[in-house]
Design an enzyme around this catalytic site. Structure first.
Site, PDB file in Angstrom:
ATOM      1  N   HIS A  84      36.179  37.710  35.997  1.00 40.62           N
ATOM      2  CA  HIS A  84      35.546  37.252  37.229  1.00 40.62           C
ATOM      3  C   HIS A  84      34.395  36.330  36.855  1.00 40.62           C
ATOM      4  O   HIS A  84      34.099  36.120  35.672  1.00 40.62           O
ATOM      5  CB  HIS A  84      35.064  38.431  38.078  1.00 40.62           C
TER       6      HIS A  84
ATOM      7  N   ASP B 239      32.083  30.523  40.046  1.00 43.66           N
ATOM      8  CA  ASP B 239      33.188  30.337  40.972  1.00 43.66           C
ATOM      9  C   ASP B 239      33.052  29.071  41.814  1.00 43.66           C
ATOM     10  O   ASP B 239      34.006  28.305  41.957  1.00 43.66           O
ATOM     11  CB  ASP B 239      33.299  31.540  41.914  1.00 43.66           C
TER      12      ASP B 239
END
Length: 391
Positions: free
Chosen positions: A132, A163
């Site tokens: 992640h 992200d």
């Protein structure tokens, strides 16, 4: 059913088929939708329990296709035949196993821009690892440079750095470059957009400082809050105030606003940049800010060039006079949204609502791709596609 395209925007007429899930891919395609692209989000029959993609669904049409069902991959391939951009975020090899890799889809549609937005990229020893945002920025060095003054502990910056900035926005830039190049050659290409790469790119200033021998380290760098004139301070009402008075003229106004006398020679040869005097001055600045509420300091700094601003909470954004004047935060039905950025003079972006429900546009999108009514009915009956399922 969602309106396919807006009335304007520089990307009007660009068709995007978004197969991605979670956050970075949907945010990337949201940027394209904001500026007029016809984005078709391909959703799974059953959404995950935590689905951040719904936060980035504005302006998109929704289709539901089960890739694992018979005929599911062929449905996607036929939709990709008429797309300009194909966006996916699966682990390397997943789309190839489905018969939807770039070799197949780009052979069918040579103009297709095939964007692959993943954490680790399409090659390298980590390519098949789970991960992640925090993992990607950890390896890229982006996490290692972020830390509060006085501690050597890295501070995770939410998912904004990895992200969104290193992933979504870098991928969107890649898509724009590929579309620009296609205008000259008529050919699409494959984009390998890795969050770890994009996050490392964001470290360019820190790498420059390291190469120059002036990188002070996490929590000790001027811009990490170690300097008394660049940081955040708690006020008497527990609100926070940010100051960024790096240059001498701004530094002088900061201290004047706080009624703190300039040390002798503080502005000579950027003497205020010497860390030797930061500790004692930081304590004085902190004590001064702590004596008054945030609103007091907002008023004090409103009319001077002291580089001071309040640290706003999310709930306060819509009331800020500057954000309100520019329309930066849009409020509709008590819901807050950030307006599209940047602002183009002739073909600006615009906010459009999301689909009414998951699969709201499945039938229309399939029909546009040449699927007949009987074929659509059959695909729905077998569960390959879903027509209009409530979220």
């Amino acid at each position: 059913m969602t309106t396919p395209t807006p009335t304007g925007g520089p990307l009007r007429g660009v068709r995007v088929l978004d197969m991605s899930a979670l956050g970075p891919g949907p945010f990337c395609s949201m940027l394209l939708a904001d500026f007029g692209a016809d984005v078709v989000a391909v959703e799974r029959p059953e959404p995950p329990s935590f689905d951040p993609a719904k936060f980035f669904s504005r302006g998109k049409r929704s289709t539901v296709v089960d890739l694992r069902a018979p005929g599911g991959a062929e449905v996607i391939a036929r939709l990709a035949d008429r797309a300009d951009v194909f966006l996916e975020s699966f682990r390397p090899g997943t789309m190839e196993r489905r018969g939807l890799g770039p070799d197949v889809l780009c052979a069918r549609n040579p103009r297709l821009v095939y964007a692959r937005l993943t954490g680790w990229g399409q090659d390298g020893p980590y390519r098949n690892r789970a991960g992640h945002d925090i993992n990607y920025i950890g390896v890229s060095g982006a996490l290692g440079v972020i830390g509060a003054a006085g501690t050597d502990e890295p501070v995770p910056p939410l998912a904004t750095v990895g992200d969104i900035a290193g992933g979504s926005m870098v991928c969107a830039l890649g898509i724009m470059m590929a579309l620009f190049e296609r205008a000259a050659t008529g050919l699409g290409q494959v984009i390998d957009s890795a969050i770890v790469d994009g996050s490392a790119l964001l470290n360019t200033p820190q790498l420059g400082a390291l190469n120059a021998g002036i990188w002070a380290g996490r929590g000790a760098h001027l811009l990490s809050g170690a300097a008394p004139f660049y940081g955040v301070y708690r006020c008497s009402d527990n609100g926070w105030f940010a100051v960024g008075a790096i240059e001498p003229k701004f530094y002088a106004q900061l201290l004047a606003a706080l009624d703190i006398d300039l040390p002798d020679g503080a502005l000579l040869d950027d003497a205020h940049l010497d860390p030797a005097g930061w500790g004692a001055l930081r304590e004085r600045v902190a004590e001064t800010f702590a004596a008054k509420p945030r609103s007091h300091w907002s008023n004090v700094f409103a009319d001077i060039d002291g580089c001071g601003t309040p640290v706003l909470e999310l709930e306060e954004l819509a009331q800020d006079p500057h954000l309100k004047a520019r329309g930066t935060i849009v409020t509709e039905d008590e819901q807050l949204s950030a307006a599209p950025a940047p602002r183009l003079s002739r073909t600006p972006g615009g906010l459009r609502p999301p689909a009414d429900c998951r699969g709201a546009d499945t039938g229309a999108v399939l029909a546009e791709a040449g699927f007949g009514a009987e074929e659509i009915t059959r695909l729905a009956a077998t569960g390959t596609v879903v027509l209009g399922r409530e979220a």
